[in-house]
Scaffold this motif. Structure first.
Motif, PDB file in Angstrom:
ATOM      1  N   GLY A   1       0.815  -1.203   0.000  1.00  0.00           N
ATOM      2  CA  GLY A   1       0.000   0.000   0.000  1.00  0.00           C
ATOM      3  C   GLY A   1       0.851   1.257   0.000  1.00  0.00           C
ATOM      4  O   GLY A   1       1.970   1.265   0.505  1.00  0.00           O
ATOM      5  N   GLU A   2       0.263   2.292  -0.564  1.00  0.00           N
ATOM      6  CA  GLU A   2       0.959   3.562  -0.718  1.00  0.00           C
ATOM      7  C   GLU A   2       1.507   4.080   0.621  1.00  0.00           C
ATOM      8  O   GLU A   2       2.687   4.392   0.747  1.00  0.00           O
ATOM      9  N   ALA A   3       0.628   4.168   1.579  1.00  0.00           N
ATOM     10  CA  ALA A   3       1.025   4.727   2.876  1.00  0.00           C
ATOM     11  C   ALA A   3       2.138   3.898   3.492  1.00  0.00           C
ATOM     12  O   ALA A   3       3.061   4.444   4.110  1.00  0.00           O
ATOM     13  N   THR A   4       2.065   2.603   3.315  1.00  0.00           N
ATOM     14  CA  THR A   4       3.083   1.727   3.886  1.00  0.00           C
ATOM     15  C   THR A   4       4.435   1.976   3.243  1.00  0.00           C
ATOM     16  O   THR A   4       5.466   1.947   3.919  1.00  0.00           O
ATOM     17  N   VAL A   5       4.424   2.231   1.948  1.00  0.00           N
ATOM     18  CA  VAL A   5       5.679   2.532   1.271  1.00  0.00           C
ATOM     19  C   VAL A   5       6.327   3.755   1.909  1.00  0.00           C
ATOM     20  O   VAL A   5       7.503   3.737   2.265  1.00  0.00           O
ATOM     21  N   PHE A   6       5.546   4.804   2.080  1.00  0.00           N
ATOM     22  CA  PHE A   6       6.105   6.010   2.682  1.00  0.00           C
ATOM     23  C   PHE A   6       6.591   5.737   4.099  1.00  0.00           C
ATOM     24  O   PHE A   6       7.656   6.203   4.500  1.00  0.00           O
ATOM     25  N   ARG A   7       5.823   4.970   4.853  1.00  0.00           N
ATOM     26  CA  ARG A   7       6.240   4.694   6.225  1.00  0.00           C
ATOM     27  C   ARG A   7       7.502   3.839   6.259  1.00  0.00           C
ATOM     28  O   ARG A   7       8.421   4.107   7.038  1.00  0.00           O
ATOM     29  N   CYS A   8       7.569   2.848   5.411  1.00  0.00           N
ATOM     30  CA  CYS A   8       8.764   2.003   5.371  1.00  0.00           C
ATOM     31  C   CYS A   8       9.989   2.816   4.946  1.00  0.00           C
ATOM     32  O   CYS A   8      11.053   2.693   5.543  1.00  0.00           O
TER      33      CYS A   8
END
Lengths: 132, 132
Positions: free
Chosen positions: A40-47
DNA sequence: CTAGTTGCAAAGAGTTTGCATGGCG
DNA sequence: CGCCATGCAAACTCTTTGCAACTAG
């Protein structure tokens, strides 16, 4: 904030992607749109933000959003990088003279250079020749 | 695209603002929110982009959006800049050794350095001492 | 079981663009 | 007058956040 870090398949796949493109500068978009990565998009940014904080990847700003690049276990932290303004290629400037440049700036200009955060811009050989 | 440029009071007031803060790195927001300047948001962005294209100001990327800095008639185009990662201050590295560094990179590493686009990151004297 | 992680959608920043009006030359 | 610039609002892109469901340890 989070102190412990879990090992999840999402995190692993993003890290693996960086490991398989060790010289590339990737945007978050590159990773989100990459067919190999189903995260997911948000997960990419968080990772990305976690990985950058942990020092596994490097982050730097550009016109089209933040760029992230794999950090090969710190081996790029002691030399400068050259980035071609035309093709975007990154070159590693591993060279004695440049080490003394950092020292010179430290001693004579009272400024502690952070080599790993610095990118020297210009044109690489290929792009320079096609441009004239 | 626009080739001719009109001289408007908006453009003048933005340019004057840069001239009165010659060493500052300003975001578009800084200018929009500045009480001295009464210019619409979109116009600020358009002017900044024009001014940067004309070489009157310099643009570079940062985490919180683009930064713009006054370009004193090109006199900063031949030396490197140091930027403190802690306080954001910009220092001008006008020094003989650094000129030869560009030459060295050009000759020995086949890379044409664009001095005006390059920023060397690190810690300035003040911030370095308070950080330890 | 507990605490960090995920995905979705909504919210936020920063920046760009369409369009009618305004102003320089 | 012609053409560029302006202002407003809407649109867009990149990134962050709230929240319930999920999962590693």
């Amino acid at each position: 904030m989070a102190d412990k870090r879990y090992r999840t398949k999402q995190r692993d796949s993003i890290l693996a992607y960086f490991a398989s493109h060790p010289d590339a500068c990737l945007t978050a978009k590159d990773i989100i749109e990459s067919p190999e990565i189903e995260v997911g998009e948000a997960t990419v940014f968080r990772c990305l933000s976690h990985l950058a904080k942990e020092g596994l990847i490097k982050k730097f700003a550009s016109d089209e959003g933040a760029l992230y690049q794999y950090n090969r276990e710190g081996e790029c932290n002691h030399h400068f990088h050259l980035k071609c303004l035309h093709c975007g290629k990154i070159l590693h400037l591993d060279c004695e003279l440049m080490h003394s440049v950092s020292e010179h700036i430290g001693k004579d200009h009272h400024f502690t250079v952070d080599v790993s955060r610095t990118v020297i811009y210009g044109l690489c050989e290929d792009c320079d020749s096609t441009k004239r």
